[in-house]
Design an enzyme around this catalytic site. Sequence first.
Site, mmCIF file in Angstrom:
data_model
loop_
_atom_site.group_PDB
_atom_site.id
_atom_site.type_symbol
_atom_site.label_atom_id
_atom_site.label_comp_id
_atom_site.label_asym_id
_atom_site.label_seq_id
_atom_site.Cartn_x
_atom_site.Cartn_y
_atom_site.Cartn_z
ATOM 1 N N ASP A 94 0.824 -1.206 0.000
ATOM 2 C CA ASP A 94 0.000 0.000 0.000
ATOM 3 C C ASP A 94 0.855 1.252 0.000
ATOM 4 O O ASP A 94 2.038 1.210 0.303
ATOM 5 C CB ASP A 94 -0.827 0.017 1.298
ATOM 6 C CG ASP A 94 -2.296 -0.029 1.002
ATOM 7 O OD1 ASP A 94 -2.660 -0.222 -0.158
ATOM 8 O OD2 ASP A 94 -3.084 0.136 1.954
ATOM 9 N N LYS B 287 -0.647 4.889 -4.557
ATOM 10 C CA LYS B 287 -0.717 5.968 -5.554
ATOM 11 C C LYS B 287 0.665 6.409 -6.018
ATOM 12 O O LYS B 287 0.868 7.557 -6.364
ATOM 13 C CB LYS B 287 -1.420 7.186 -4.935
ATOM 14 C CG LYS B 287 -2.838 6.960 -4.590
ATOM 15 C CD LYS B 287 -3.409 8.181 -3.888
ATOM 16 C CE LYS B 287 -4.581 7.787 -3.023
ATOM 17 N NZ LYS B 287 -4.626 8.482 -1.761
ATOM 18 N N MET C 177 -5.879 11.928 8.384
ATOM 19 C CA MET C 177 -6.400 12.455 7.110
ATOM 20 C C MET C 177 -7.132 13.791 7.309
ATOM 21 O O MET C 177 -8.167 14.036 6.674
ATOM 22 C CB MET C 177 -7.361 11.438 6.454
ATOM 23 C CG MET C 177 -6.669 10.154 6.059
ATOM 24 S SD MET C 177 -7.793 8.846 5.577
ATOM 25 C CE MET C 177 -8.221 8.113 7.154
HETATM 26 N N1 SAH Z 1 -3.485 2.477 8.780
HETATM 27 C C1 SAH Z 1 -2.742 3.718 8.898
HETATM 28 C C2 SAH Z 1 -3.576 4.928 8.563
HETATM 29 C C3 SAH Z 1 -4.004 5.002 7.110
HETATM 30 S S1 SAH Z 1 -4.949 6.423 6.743
HETATM 31 C C4 SAH Z 1 -2.170 3.806 10.317
HETATM 32 O O1 SAH Z 1 -2.544 3.003 11.181
HETATM 33 O O2 SAH Z 1 -1.336 4.671 10.555
HETATM 34 C C5 SAH Z 1 -3.716 7.512 6.123
HETATM 35 C C6 SAH Z 1 -3.434 8.613 7.106
HETATM 36 O O3 SAH Z 1 -2.578 8.131 8.136
HETATM 37 C C7 SAH Z 1 -2.702 9.812 6.542
HETATM 38 O O4 SAH Z 1 -3.570 10.700 5.882
HETATM 39 C C8 SAH Z 1 -2.141 10.427 7.800
HETATM 40 O O5 SAH Z 1 -3.138 11.118 8.516
HETATM 41 C C9 SAH Z 1 -1.779 9.183 8.598
HETATM 42 N N2 SAH Z 1 -0.361 8.806 8.440
HETATM 43 C C10 SAH Z 1 0.121 7.662 7.945
HETATM 44 N N3 SAH Z 1 1.476 7.616 8.053
HETATM 45 C C11 SAH Z 1 1.834 8.773 8.645
HETATM 46 C C12 SAH Z 1 3.078 9.324 9.069
HETATM 47 N N4 SAH Z 1 4.230 8.678 8.897
HETATM 48 N N5 SAH Z 1 3.069 10.541 9.664
HETATM 49 C C13 SAH Z 1 1.923 11.199 9.873
HETATM 50 N N6 SAH Z 1 0.728 10.731 9.494
HETATM 51 C C14 SAH Z 1 0.675 9.532 8.901
#
Ligand code: SAH
Length: 267
Positions: free
Chosen positions: A45, A67, A188
């Site tokens: 992903d 993406k 998000m």
């Molecule tokens: N399953 C993932 C979340 C997916 S939704 C988890 O548990 O972290 C995607 C969102 O996750 C992004 O828009 C952002 O808000 C957050 N995100 C993912 N990786 C990140 C990172 N390294 N730093 C900050 N936000 C992050």
Amino acid sequence: MTMKHPASFTTQGSCTLVGAGPGDPDLLTFKAAKAIQAATVILVDDLVNEEVLSHARPDARIVYVGKRGGCKSTPQAFIEKLMITAVHEGEHVVRLKGGDPFIFGRGGEEVEHLREAGIEPQVVNGITSGLAAVTSLQVPLTHRDRAQGVVFVTGHAKTGHSASEQPTDWKKLAAAARDARLTLVIYMGVSGAAHIQHGLLDGLPGKTPVAIVQHATLPAQRHVLSTLDRMHEALADSGIGSPAIIVVGDVLKGVGAASAQAERFGT
Ligand code: SAH
């Protein structure tokens, strides 16, 4: 008890949803590394640090379904079909997701669809970015004097007509956070930050501390500290964009002390 013919094991595929953690490859769990090692097909992903693929077998088939390269992400239905077909072909499929597969990762939907296809998947947790982002500021999500709980919430809810698809009621959430003393961890939320701020200000004081952390746990990590009444402005001034976590709550009162200490020690 019936015994399977040994040959039937070789044609029996499997599917494991694996959390790759927030970014830093050292935050991968041993269990996740083992699942990656055992995989013959890995569907990767967006927001997965490719370094975790160093655990993969050299002959594993790696498919990027995010993406990358500015392309549109692969449709969810197509990914699920790919997983199901591969399992039926006897492959050991790992579905690698950023953070934790069950926190805004569509892991729940995928598990349901796999089960409908007669496949019982395994799920391996990862450290979710919301937790890692706050920890990276040396701040706890809960604190006996400042927060009795935490809410992981999306700033980008699927909207539809059924009651279960209503957008988040930020005003109600703010009131709950105030009354029950909860830390809000918003995923998000960057593109909707102005709207979120507006709603939260209906229930929380303007001086409630806010932090926005981008690329948490990666070398590119950046953050901005502010208060709820200045949240959107601070975000715009900082130039921080997605992926980022917005944290709102009194637990962040500790962050100043941590950075002051870091400055004193010249780190
Ligand atoms: N399953 C993932 C979340 C997916 S939704 C988890 O548990 O972290 C995607 C969102 O996750 C992004 O828009 C952002 O808000 C957050 N995100 C993912 N990786 C990140 C990172 N390294 N730093 C900050 N936000 C992050």
